[in-house]
Structure formats: C-alpha cells, structure tokens
Motif scaffolding. Sequence first.
Motif, PDB file in Angstrom:
ATOM      1  N   ASP A   1       0.828  -1.224   0.000  1.00  0.00           N
ATOM      2  CA  ASP A   1       0.000   0.000   0.000  1.00  0.00           C
ATOM      3  C   ASP A   1       0.859   1.269   0.000  1.00  0.00           C
ATOM      4  O   ASP A   1       0.579   2.236   0.732  1.00  0.00           O
ATOM      5  CB  ASP A   1      -0.946   0.015   1.211  1.00  0.00           C
ATOM      6  N   LEU A   2       1.892   1.283  -0.830  1.00  0.00           N
ATOM      7  CA  LEU A   2       2.817   2.415  -0.880  1.00  0.00           C
ATOM      8  C   LEU A   2       2.180   3.606  -1.607  1.00  0.00           C
ATOM      9  O   LEU A   2       1.636   3.466  -2.702  1.00  0.00           O
ATOM     10  CB  LEU A   2       4.098   2.004  -1.600  1.00  0.00           C
ATOM     11  N   ARG A   3       2.278   4.765  -0.988  1.00  0.00           N
ATOM     12  CA  ARG A   3       1.640   5.967  -1.539  1.00  0.00           C
ATOM     13  C   ARG A   3       2.563   7.173  -1.359  1.00  0.00           C
ATOM     14  O   ARG A   3       3.213   7.315  -0.321  1.00  0.00           O
ATOM     15  CB  ARG A   3       0.308   6.238  -0.831  1.00  0.00           C
ATOM     16  N   LYS A   4       2.618   8.015  -2.381  1.00  0.00           N
ATOM     17  CA  LYS A   4       3.365   9.273  -2.290  1.00  0.00           C
ATOM     18  C   LYS A   4       2.544  10.381  -2.916  1.00  0.00           C
ATOM     19  O   LYS A   4       2.155  10.290  -4.090  1.00  0.00           O
ATOM     20  CB  LYS A   4       4.719   9.165  -2.999  1.00  0.00           C
ATOM     21  N   GLU A   5       2.272  11.408  -2.125  1.00  0.00           N
ATOM     22  CA  GLU A   5       1.479  12.552  -2.586  1.00  0.00           C
ATOM     23  C   GLU A   5       2.334  13.806  -2.620  1.00  0.00           C
ATOM     24  O   GLU A   5       3.238  13.988  -1.792  1.00  0.00           O
ATOM     25  CB  GLU A   5       0.280  12.783  -1.652  1.00  0.00           C
ATOM     26  N   PHE A   6       2.067  14.660  -3.595  1.00  0.00           N
ATOM     27  CA  PHE A   6       2.739  15.950  -3.715  1.00  0.00           C
ATOM     28  C   PHE A   6       1.696  17.059  -3.764  1.00  0.00           C
ATOM     29  O   PHE A   6       0.562  16.840  -4.217  1.00  0.00           O
ATOM     30  CB  PHE A   6       3.594  16.005  -4.984  1.00  0.00           C
ATOM     31  N   LYS A   7       2.105  18.225  -3.317  1.00  0.00           N
ATOM     32  CA  LYS A   7       1.243  19.401  -3.459  1.00  0.00           C
ATOM     33  C   LYS A   7       1.516  20.062  -4.801  1.00  0.00           C
ATOM     34  O   LYS A   7       2.663  20.390  -5.111  1.00  0.00           O
ATOM     35  CB  LYS A   7       1.514  20.409  -2.334  1.00  0.00           C
ATOM     36  N   ALA A   8       0.473  20.248  -5.605  1.00  0.00           N
ATOM     37  CA  ALA A   8       0.601  20.922  -6.896  1.00  0.00           C
ATOM     38  C   ALA A   8      -0.007  22.316  -6.769  1.00  0.00           C
ATOM     39  O   ALA A   8      -1.225  22.462  -6.579  1.00  0.00           O
ATOM     40  CB  ALA A   8      -0.109  20.122  -7.984  1.00  0.00           C
ATOM     41  N   TYR A   9       0.857  23.336  -6.837  1.00  0.00           N
ATOM     42  CA  TYR A   9       0.391  24.715  -6.677  1.00  0.00           C
ATOM     43  C   TYR A   9      -0.070  25.289  -8.013  1.00  0.00           C
ATOM     44  O   TYR A   9       0.485  24.977  -9.063  1.00  0.00           O
ATOM     45  CB  TYR A   9       1.507  25.593  -6.102  1.00  0.00           C
ATOM     46  N   SER A  10      -1.090  26.123  -7.953  1.00  0.00           N
ATOM     47  CA  SER A  10      -1.571  26.806  -9.157  1.00  0.00           C
ATOM     48  C   SER A  10      -1.575  28.313  -8.907  1.00  0.00           C
ATOM     49  O   SER A  10      -1.828  28.768  -7.786  1.00  0.00           O
ATOM     50  CB  SER A  10      -2.974  26.331  -9.537  1.00  0.00           C
ATOM     51  N   SER A  11      -1.259  29.084  -9.949  1.00  0.00           N
ATOM     52  CA  SER A  11      -1.183  30.546  -9.826  1.00  0.00           C
ATOM     53  C   SER A  11      -2.475  31.192 -10.314  1.00  0.00           C
ATOM     54  O   SER A  11      -3.056  30.763 -11.313  1.00  0.00           O
ATOM     55  CB  SER A  11      -0.006  31.087 -10.643  1.00  0.00           C
ATOM     56  N   ARG A  12      -2.909  32.247  -9.611  1.00  0.00           N
ATOM     57  CA  ARG A  12      -4.080  32.999 -10.040  1.00  0.00           C
ATOM     58  C   ARG A  12      -3.672  33.988 -11.127  1.00  0.00           C
ATOM     59  O   ARG A  12      -2.515  34.401 -11.210  1.00  0.00           O
ATOM     60  CB  ARG A  12      -4.701  33.741  -8.859  1.00  0.00           C
ATOM     61  N   GLN A  13      -4.619  34.401 -11.928  1.00  0.00           N
ATOM     62  CA  GLN A  13      -4.329  35.304 -13.043  1.00  0.00           C
ATOM     63  C   GLN A  13      -4.258  36.764 -12.588  1.00  0.00           C
ATOM     64  O   GLN A  13      -4.914  37.170 -11.629  1.00  0.00           O
ATOM     65  CB  GLN A  13      -5.412  35.170 -14.125  1.00  0.00           C
ATOM     66  N   GLY A  14      -3.474  37.535 -13.324  1.00  0.00           N
ATOM     67  CA  GLY A  14      -3.424  38.986 -13.147  1.00  0.00           C
ATOM     68  C   GLY A  14      -2.624  39.427 -11.945  1.00  0.00           C
ATOM     69  O   GLY A  14      -2.136  38.620 -11.141  1.00  0.00           O
ATOM     70  N   LEU A  15      -2.497  40.761 -11.820  1.00  0.00           N
ATOM     71  CA  LEU A  15      -1.719  41.351 -10.726  1.00  0.00           C
ATOM     72  C   LEU A  15      -2.371  41.083  -9.381  1.00  0.00           C
ATOM     73  O   LEU A  15      -1.696  40.768  -8.393  1.00  0.00           O
ATOM     74  CB  LEU A  15      -1.582  42.862 -10.964  1.00  0.00           C
ATOM     75  N   THR A  16      -3.698  41.196  -9.343  1.00  0.00           N
ATOM     76  CA  THR A  16      -4.421  40.926  -8.097  1.00  0.00           C
ATOM     77  C   THR A  16      -4.191  39.487  -7.652  1.00  0.00           C
ATOM     78  O   THR A  16      -3.963  39.214  -6.474  1.00  0.00           O
ATOM     79  CB  THR A  16      -5.930  41.177  -8.288  1.00  0.00           C
ATOM     80  N   GLY A  17      -4.246  38.589  -8.636  1.00  0.00           N
ATOM     81  CA  GLY A  17      -4.022  37.185  -8.320  1.00  0.00           C
ATOM     82  C   GLY A  17      -2.626  36.939  -7.785  1.00  0.00           C
ATOM     83  O   GLY A  17      -2.433  36.114  -6.877  1.00  0.00           O
TER      84      GLY A  17
END
Length: 338
Positions: A9-25
């Motif tokens: 039952d071997l498992r490896k998880e990673f965090k995948a970051y996403s960027s918001r659009q524009g300067l405000t994001g």
Amino acid sequence: MKNIIEVKDLRKEFKAYSSRQGLTGAFRDLLTRKYKIVPAVNDISFSVKQGEMVGYIGENGAGKSTSIKMLTGILTPTSGNVLVNGMNPHKERESFVRTIGVVFGQRSQLWWDIAVQESFRLLKKVYKVSDADYNEHMDHVIKTLDIGPLLDKPVRKLSLGQRMRCELAAALIHNPPLLFLDEPTIGLDVLVKLKIREFLKEMNEKYKTTILLTTHDLTDIEALCERVVMLDEGKIIYDGALEKLRQHWGEGKQIQFQFAEEIKGEQLNFLTADLDVIWQMGEGVNVWTAIIKDQEFQMSELIGRVVGVHKISDLSVNEISTEEVIRSIYEKGEALGS
C-alpha cells in the motif's frame, strides 16, 4: 526463496500549486497559495524475490521514478510500508545504502574531474570494502565491462557509453545483493547496450544479484527480464510474466505490404471491411501494415484479396512486438491481472 523487496500500500502525494491570473491574483498568491494534492504513487503493492530480474515500466509520469526513490530511501512515503533487504530505506539509511547499488542514467556518482579509478577508491572507502574483496570482485567487473583502459581518464573526458560502463562498475564496488537501474542504457549505441546486458546477466547468474530495471527501451526488458511490473497513473496495472503479457495482448501478426503504386487507407479498409484487421500507414513509400488476429484463414484471405487487386513490390509477416503490446494496453487503459 526470500523476498528482497516488499511493498505494501505504498503511496506518495505531492502538493501541486496553481497561480491565479493577473496582478491581483499575484498578490493573493503571496498570502495564500492554491494547491491540490496529487498522488504520484497510488497505493501500490508488490514483492521481488532474491535473484529476480524485474522490468519496472510505464509512461512518463506513471510513478516509476517516484517509487524507485522511495525504494532507495531518497523520498519518504506519504503512507504504506516498504522493506528492502529487510530494512526500512528512509529510516535505516546509513546501513541500508551499503546493501544496494543504484545507476541513474542521467545522474553520475563519479567525480567529474578526477580519474575513474580515484572515484572507485573513494567509493571503496565509503562502502568500507576490504582490499582483498575489492581486488577479487572488481578485477572481474573491470575486465568484463572492458573499462581497464579508462581507469586513468577523468570522467569528463569519457564518452556517454564509456561513462555508463564505469557508472555500472561503481554501483557494484561493494557487490550489493540488489541493483536499481533507472534508464541505464539511455542514449547508448547498440554494441554498448549488448555489453551491458550480457554483463548484467552474468552478475545475476554468478551472484544471484536482484535487479529492478526501469527503462523505455523495451529491448532491454526482453533481453533481461522474465517478469514486468507495469504502472499507469501511479497504479500497478500488470504484474506478471512478460511472456504471458505477450500471449494475452500480443496475439496476432503484422503483415507489411509495400505497394507498387500509391494506395489510400480507404481503399484497404473497403477491401477488408468484413475481416478483423486494422490498417496502419508504415514507414517508407507506399507501405501499409495490416494487424490481424493470428488465424490462418484471415491471413491467407487478407493476402489473397490485397494481391488480387493491387500490385505489391514486397511483403513481410511479423509477430506483434512487445512495444506494440505495451502501446495497446496504455491506449485501451485497461488493467490486466497477473
């Protein structure tokens, strides 16, 4: 025969970051990052017995390298259990690394600016190998891999094929019972590949060295491994004999026609509409390949129809290749029990 590798039952998880659009994001990303959890290895279980040579295969992103890194102690699993040579790779790292050899095709364990034999001597000290054991074992390795003339050269002056033979020798200085090979023949010419394959077979026969081989070159798998473990999207979709895989998925033949004139796929499909055949455009001028089930009637009927209507300049019949078998499994996205 005991298990060298036990994975449950071997498992490896990673965090995948996403960027918001524009300067405000961009400003919002400074304060809070959006991410999702992505499983690179998804609860896999398998075992490898002492002396086995196992092909560990899958497409890019299937989870091969991530699981190899957990098996060698480079990465810590998110969950599940791993025992390699009776040890937990990431918890007993110092004693564990003395029991394995690792060759990564695109990474080097040799020092770039010093002679190969100096790298060997340093690794001998690291692994605490006695002079007697080193001389007895490495004399054989150096002779078999034909790297004697390379020992006085700096690693940076070696060709890729020369360096990979030296990398393989370096991984075997302490004569480990288990060898991990990740793309060991990548970019090598045919003669060097053959030399490395023959050497690995000899090591396996002489020392019962267990080998886990990851590669995209399926001829390596065919030459060395009787068993394959196949991954897709972090899960094992097949674990069993290579021959069984070929029998189950590779049943059939490829008939390659080279036509004397230009032929369109529509013409061939119309001609063989009632037969179980798939037409593919082949390499070369006016070359088409018919993939059919291995039935004498279908073969003779197909060839008779094509030859009766079109002029051909060449014809060949081949078994379905392992590469075609693997491609078929991934295209259909189906798991196959062992």
